[in-house]
Design a protein around this motif. Structure first.
Motif, PDB file in Angstrom:
ATOM      1  N   ASP A  63       0.908  -1.251  -0.094  1.00 27.72           N
ATOM      2  CA  ASP A  63      -0.060  -0.134   0.043  1.00 27.72           C
ATOM      3  C   ASP A  63       0.931   1.355   0.008  1.00 27.72           C
ATOM      4  O   ASP A  63       0.533   2.318  -0.335  1.00 27.72           O
ATOM      5  CB  ASP A  63      -0.933   0.145   1.160  1.00 27.72           C
ATOM      6  N   ILE A  64       1.986   1.126   0.738  1.00 26.06           N
ATOM      7  CA  ILE A  64       2.840   2.484   0.579  1.00 26.06           C
ATOM      8  C   ILE A  64       3.431   2.640  -0.563  1.00 26.06           C
ATOM      9  O   ILE A  64       3.590   3.773  -0.965  1.00 26.06           O
ATOM     10  CB  ILE A  64       4.079   2.114   1.728  1.00 26.06           C
ATOM     11  N   LYS A  65       3.733   1.696  -1.363  1.00 21.53           N
ATOM     12  CA  LYS A  65       4.341   1.806  -2.572  1.00 21.53           C
ATOM     13  C   LYS A  65       3.318   2.704  -3.515  1.00 21.53           C
ATOM     14  O   LYS A  65       3.638   3.274  -4.438  1.00 21.53           O
ATOM     15  CB  LYS A  65       4.700   0.409  -3.221  1.00 21.53           C
ATOM     16  N   PHE A  66       2.114   2.182  -3.521  1.00 21.14           N
ATOM     17  CA  PHE A  66       1.054   2.743  -4.191  1.00 21.14           C
ATOM     18  C   PHE A  66       0.802   4.221  -4.042  1.00 21.14           C
ATOM     19  O   PHE A  66       0.695   4.906  -4.745  1.00 21.14           O
ATOM     20  CB  PHE A  66      -0.469   1.954  -3.979  1.00 21.14           C
ATOM     21  N   ARG A  67       0.593   4.241  -2.627  1.00 24.63           N
ATOM     22  CA  ARG A  67       0.277   5.628  -2.048  1.00 24.63           C
ATOM     23  C   ARG A  67       1.479   6.665  -2.572  1.00 24.63           C
ATOM     24  O   ARG A  67       1.378   7.967  -2.850  1.00 24.63           O
ATOM     25  CB  ARG A  67       0.174   5.614  -0.682  1.00 24.63           C
ATOM     26  N   GLU A  68       2.812   6.051  -2.280  1.00 21.18           N
ATOM     27  CA  GLU A  68       3.704   6.908  -2.722  1.00 21.18           C
ATOM     28  C   GLU A  68       4.519   6.852  -4.162  1.00 21.18           C
ATOM     29  O   GLU A  68       5.292   7.650  -4.390  1.00 21.18           O
ATOM     30  CB  GLU A  68       4.891   6.935  -1.727  1.00 21.18           C
ATOM     31  N   LEU A  69       3.612   6.310  -5.083  1.00 21.29           N
ATOM     32  CA  LEU A  69       3.868   6.307  -6.479  1.00 21.29           C
ATOM     33  C   LEU A  69       5.381   5.924  -6.729  1.00 21.29           C
ATOM     34  O   LEU A  69       5.921   6.163  -7.701  1.00 21.29           O
ATOM     35  CB  LEU A  69       3.451   7.771  -7.018  1.00 21.29           C
ATOM     36  N   LYS A  70       5.422   4.615  -6.093  1.00 23.39           N
ATOM     37  CA  LYS A  70       6.823   4.081  -6.274  1.00 23.39           C
ATOM     38  C   LYS A  70       6.720   2.959  -7.878  1.00 23.39           C
ATOM     39  O   LYS A  70       6.462   1.630  -7.571  1.00 23.39           O
ATOM     40  CB  LYS A  70       7.350   3.060  -5.179  1.00 23.39           C
ATOM     41  N   GLU A  71       6.605   3.843  -8.776  1.00 23.50           N
ATOM     42  CA  GLU A  71       5.979   2.774  -9.802  1.00 23.50           C
ATOM     43  C   GLU A  71       6.741   1.777 -10.476  1.00 23.50           C
ATOM     44  O   GLU A  71       6.250   1.051 -11.120  1.00 23.50           O
ATOM     45  CB  GLU A  71       5.508   3.828 -11.053  1.00 23.50           C
ATOM     46  N   THR A  72       8.026   1.903 -10.218  1.00 21.98           N
ATOM     47  CA  THR A  72       8.969   0.875 -10.810  1.00 21.98           C
ATOM     48  C   THR A  72       9.375  -0.249  -9.690  1.00 21.98           C
ATOM     49  O   THR A  72      10.120  -1.196 -10.193  1.00 21.98           O
ATOM     50  CB  THR A  72      10.219   1.557 -11.158  1.00 21.98           C
ATOM     51  N   SER A  73       8.722   0.082  -8.687  1.00 21.72           N
ATOM     52  CA  SER A  73       8.787  -1.200  -7.608  1.00 21.72           C
ATOM     53  C   SER A  73       8.282  -2.409  -8.079  1.00 21.72           C
ATOM     54  O   SER A  73       7.445  -2.595  -8.736  1.00 21.72           O
ATOM     55  CB  SER A  73       8.277  -0.707  -6.248  1.00 21.72           C
ATOM     56  N   PRO A  74       9.047  -3.652  -7.739  1.00 17.38           N
ATOM     57  CA  PRO A  74       8.472  -4.755  -7.904  1.00 17.38           C
ATOM     58  C   PRO A  74       7.284  -5.215  -7.143  1.00 17.38           C
ATOM     59  O   PRO A  74       6.268  -6.002  -7.745  1.00 17.38           O
ATOM     60  CB  PRO A  74       9.526  -5.734  -7.356  1.00 17.38           C
ATOM     61  N   GLU A  75       7.068  -4.475  -6.079  1.00 16.37           N
ATOM     62  CA  GLU A  75       5.744  -4.686  -5.252  1.00 16.37           C
ATOM     63  C   GLU A  75       4.518  -4.410  -6.223  1.00 16.37           C
ATOM     64  O   GLU A  75       3.380  -5.071  -6.088  1.00 16.37           O
ATOM     65  CB  GLU A  75       5.571  -3.747  -4.106  1.00 16.37           C
ATOM     66  N   ILE A  76       4.425  -3.261  -6.880  1.00 16.68           N
ATOM     67  CA  ILE A  76       3.413  -2.789  -7.685  1.00 16.68           C
ATOM     68  C   ILE A  76       3.148  -3.653  -8.859  1.00 16.68           C
ATOM     69  O   ILE A  76       1.999  -4.200  -9.140  1.00 16.68           O
ATOM     70  CB  ILE A  76       3.868  -1.548  -8.193  1.00 16.68           C
ATOM     71  N   GLU A  77       4.246  -4.234  -9.541  1.00 20.75           N
ATOM     72  CA  GLU A  77       3.858  -5.030 -10.559  1.00 20.75           C
ATOM     73  C   GLU A  77       3.280  -6.542 -10.258  1.00 20.75           C
ATOM     74  O   GLU A  77       2.190  -7.057 -10.708  1.00 20.75           O
ATOM     75  CB  GLU A  77       5.334  -5.552 -11.309  1.00 20.75           C
ATOM     76  N   PHE A  78       3.877  -7.033  -8.807  1.00 24.46           N
ATOM     77  CA  PHE A  78       3.328  -8.325  -8.243  1.00 24.46           C
ATOM     78  C   PHE A  78       1.704  -7.928  -7.954  1.00 24.46           C
ATOM     79  O   PHE A  78       1.066  -8.898  -8.204  1.00 24.46           O
ATOM     80  CB  PHE A  78       4.145  -8.454  -7.281  1.00 24.46           C
ATOM     81  N   TYR A  79       1.465  -6.884  -7.517  1.00 24.78           N
ATOM     82  CA  TYR A  79       0.185  -6.890  -6.633  1.00 24.78           C
ATOM     83  C   TYR A  79      -0.812  -6.781  -7.883  1.00 24.78           C
ATOM     84  O   TYR A  79      -1.943  -7.316  -8.076  1.00 24.78           O
ATOM     85  CB  TYR A  79       0.288  -5.402  -6.193  1.00 24.78           C
ATOM     86  N   LEU A  80      -0.413  -5.807  -9.014  1.00 24.32           N
ATOM     87  CA  LEU A  80      -1.172  -5.853 -10.012  1.00 24.32           C
ATOM     88  C   LEU A  80      -1.630  -7.115 -10.793  1.00 24.32           C
ATOM     89  O   LEU A  80      -2.611  -7.453 -11.197  1.00 24.32           O
ATOM     90  CB  LEU A  80      -0.773  -4.578 -10.948  1.00 24.32           C
ATOM     91  N   ASN A  81      -0.606  -7.877 -10.891  1.00 24.54           N
ATOM     92  CA  ASN A  81      -0.794  -9.356 -11.488  1.00 24.54           C
ATOM     93  C   ASN A  81      -1.576 -10.041 -10.674  1.00 24.54           C
ATOM     94  O   ASN A  81      -2.541 -10.902 -11.251  1.00 24.54           O
ATOM     95  CB  ASN A  81       0.680  -9.870 -11.754  1.00 24.54           C
ATOM     96  N   ARG A  82      -1.461 -10.040  -9.551  1.00 24.60           N
ATOM     97  CA  ARG A  82      -2.326 -10.913  -8.471  1.00 24.60           C
ATOM     98  C   ARG A  82      -3.758 -10.299  -8.579  1.00 24.60           C
ATOM     99  O   ARG A  82      -4.719 -11.195  -8.488  1.00 24.60           O
ATOM    100  CB  ARG A  82      -1.847 -10.994  -7.103  1.00 24.60           C
ATOM    101  N   GLY A  83      -3.969  -8.972  -8.493  1.00 27.70           N
ATOM    102  CA  GLY A  83      -5.420  -8.363  -8.639  1.00 27.70           C
ATOM    103  C   GLY A  83      -6.073  -8.846  -9.757  1.00 27.70           C
ATOM    104  O   GLY A  83      -7.382  -9.024  -9.702  1.00 27.70           O
ATOM    105  N   ASP A  84      -5.167  -8.970 -10.907  1.00 31.45           N
ATOM    106  CA  ASP A  84      -5.650  -9.119 -12.245  1.00 31.45           C
ATOM    107  C   ASP A  84      -6.410 -10.669 -12.064  1.00 31.45           C
ATOM    108  O   ASP A  84      -7.496 -10.900 -12.756  1.00 31.45           O
ATOM    109  CB  ASP A  84      -4.793  -9.235 -13.543  1.00 31.45           C
ATOM    110  N   TYR A  85      -5.618 -11.495 -11.579  1.00 31.33           N
ATOM    111  CA  TYR A  85      -5.892 -13.073 -11.349  1.00 31.33           C
ATOM    112  C   TYR A  85      -7.019 -13.067 -10.700  1.00 31.33           C
ATOM    113  O   TYR A  85      -7.929 -13.846 -11.090  1.00 31.33           O
ATOM    114  CB  TYR A  85      -4.794 -13.807 -10.733  1.00 31.33           C
ATOM    115  N   TYR A  86      -7.397 -12.274  -9.660  1.00 33.70           N
ATOM    116  CA  TYR A  86      -8.507 -12.369  -8.531  1.00 33.70           C
ATOM    117  C   TYR A  86      -9.714 -11.729  -9.192  1.00 33.70           C
ATOM    118  O   TYR A  86     -10.649 -11.693  -8.530  1.00 33.70           O
ATOM    119  CB  TYR A  86      -8.116 -11.912  -7.286  1.00 33.70           C
TER     120      TYR A  86
END
Length: 569
Positions: free
Chosen positions: A120-143
């Motif tokens: 959540d911190i990575k999203f809120r602070e717009l850390k757009e190149t972080s691996p967390e955001i990529e992983f989260y978006l992929n899992r969210g798409d799956y779910y």
């Protein structure tokens, strides 16, 4: 109050509104204190474009109900996240907004040995190149689900690439901007290109620092030169003593070097609306009480003394605010709630337990979509946890979770799902099905059945509506609320503020927000001890000090009731 002063206030208030309504600026900003008529101003502005495409947004859910009640005829009213979910649904098909999605994805990350965290911190602070955001978006798409922060981020990405997905707005209204974080600010920066925008907030009420928000963003907008600035100085909610106290608090804070960069603003009690209450309640009540248990008894006694006509007035559809608001730390609220809930039935206290999930959430999803990966994933975690690692690992290949489960497991839960669908429609399950549910769900079966059973709407006769509505909540939880009588508990150094030497801006703002919830009378309640002076070992527990904040309010504004012990009640 001198009629000349009242007339000056009326004229001044009228001019403030006229200046806003007559302005042709595409970008407007209002920075004003609590209770100064921001919602009313929204309504008047939106009425000018009532046939247009208008949008009003805030991130505080409690405020959406009030805004919807007053503005729904003139604008679409949404929380940030509900609006983002709606647009994503229109763009991508069905998508679930799940507050617990981050916890699910954190657990998936551990199972897959990714060692990713602070999503959540990575999203809120717009850390757009972080691996967390990529992983989260992929899992969210799956779910096929979104959480609060990634819903805003997903829509921001779409807006950047395809700004034409939004038609132009006649008027956009954004509330509570002092509590926005970098992600939300970036979204508004894109949205404001789509029409006239009014941004509203108060940097003296910036209390949500844990969500990466900062009052610097509203200050940046205010001083950018891109927005026409408008004041709303007249408070129609609080009595004169509360308004005067808030002004003194901000003066003291700035003298001590706090609230750096604060936007200066006038804050006056509007006498046409508040003269009677201001004369009736000329002081803030300050009391030091021996223990939290005695504190609860004192509050109970004060509630009993509230005039019946005040209770009826606050409960009326015209006014519609709770009679009593009790705000403070959890350790006090739990003791107070335990006592007053025995005497009063209309008491609300929902302590924050963090975001959790369980079988109820799974069945909610599966009733709507029996293929839901997220629904089946939750059921596996709760009823076949040994299989969870294998399921999550194989899910990375895109395989549907239902395909990874054995037919017995699926059959057991499909029978429950079919039953819950019927329960939602008001059809009682057979004894055989009830026994099946009891066997599978055990002690939680009754809770789940009750959850899906339609709630009966019980009407009460207004003439009997003489019991006070009482809400207990944290300092942060009281944002968006107001009440006739406000009890601020935990007014001790160590509670508010935590450290009297290093007082944070957020704590100052929490105190201001708590004070300005009051429409009539406000109590500042400190305790000498949380519990009795001796602990279980018979050792003396140190006394608690009264909050440093009490000394920031001039003594002529406070009525000190002294020290109260159990025998005094």
């Amino acid at each position: 109050m001198d009629e000349k002063i009242k007339k000056e206030q009326r004229d001044g208030r009228k001019k403030c509104l006229e200046d806003i309504l007559s302005s042709t600026a595409k970008k407007k900003i209002i920075v004003s204190g609590a209770g100064t008529g921001k919602t009313y101003t929204f309504g008047e502005l939106l009425k000018q474009n009532y046939k247009g495409n208008n949008l009003a947004m805030t991130f505080i859910r409690k405020l959406v109900e009030e805004l919807n009640l007053k503005l729904s005829n003139y604008a679409e009213v949404k929380t940030f996240h509900a609006y983002c979910k709606k647009i994503l649904h229109e763009r991508k098909g069905r998508v679930e907004l799940c507050p617990y999605l981050t916890k699910i994805i954190e657990e998936d990350s551990k199972i897959l040995n990714r060692n990713l965290n602070n999503f959540d911190i990575k999203f809120r602070e717009l850390k757009e190149t972080s691996p967390e955001i990529e992983f989260y978006l992929n899992r969210g798409d799956y779910y096929k689900a979104v959480g609060f922060n990634d819903s805003v981020y997903r829509l921001l990405l779409i807006l950047r690439k395809r700004p034409d997905i939004f038609s132009n707005f006649n008027q956009i209204v954004i509330d509570e901007f002092q509590d926005f974080n970098p992600l939300e600010v970036a979204f508004i920066d894109e949205l404001e290109k789509k029409g006239n925008i009014l941004i509203v907030g108060d940097d003296d009420q910036a209390i949500y620092d844990e969500r990466s928000s900062s009052p610097e963003y509203i200050r940046g907008k205010y001083y950018s030169g891109q927005y026409d600035k408008f004041p709303l100085p007249f408070c129609t909610r609080c009595t004169k003593v509360i308004v005067d106290a808030v002004n003194e608090i901000t003066i003291n804070a700035e003298k001590l070097g706090s609230l750096k960069g604060r936007i200066p603003k006038k804050y006056e009690c509007y006498w046409d609306d508040k003269e009677e209450d201001s004369l009736k309640y000329p002081h803030i009540i300050a009391v030091q009480i021996s223990t939290a248990q005695v504190l609860a008894q004192y509050i109970q006694k004060e509630i009993m003394n509230i005039p019946e006509e005040e209770i009826i007035l606050s409960n009326s559809s015209e006014k519609g605010y709770p009679t009593v608001l009790i705000t403070g730390p959890k350790q006090y609220l739990e003791i107070i709630y335990k006592l007053i809930s025995k005497q009063y039935s209309r008491v609300s206290y929902s302590p924050s337990e963090g975001t959790t999930y369980g079988p109820i959430n799974a069945y909610e999803l599966l009733i709507e979509d029996e293929q839901s990966n997220l629904g089946w994933r939750i059921l596996v975690e709760y009823f076949d946890s040994e299989k969870l690692r294998d399921v999550i690992t194989k899910s990375e290949e895109g395989t549907q979770i239902k395909e990874l489960l054995n037919s017995d497991f699926i059959g057991i839960h499909q029978k429950i799902i079919e039953c819950l669908k019927k329960v939602k429609e008001g059809i009682s399950p057979s004894m055989e099905v009830l026994e099946h549910i009891q066997r599978i769900l055990g002690s939680s079966s009754e809770e789940i059945l009750n959850y899906f059973t339609p709630k009966e709407q019980k009407e009460t006769e207004r003439c009997l509506d003489t019991e006070p509505i009482i809400i207990l909540t944290s300092y942060k939880g009281c944002k968006g609320l107001s009440a006739g009588y406000v009890f601020i508990v935990g007014m001790n150094n160590g509670d508010l503020p935590r450290d009297k030497v290093n007082i944070s801006d957020v704590e100052i703002c929490q105190f201001v927000v708590s004070l300005t919830r009051s429409r009539k009378c406000c109590y500042l309640l400190s305790t000498k001890w949380l519990i009795a002076p001796k602990d279980k070992k018979g050792e003396w527990i140190p006394k608690k000090e009264k909050s440093e904040f009490i000394s920031w309010i001039p003594s002529h504004l406070i009525e000190y009731k002294g020290n109260i012990k159990a025998q005094d009640l």
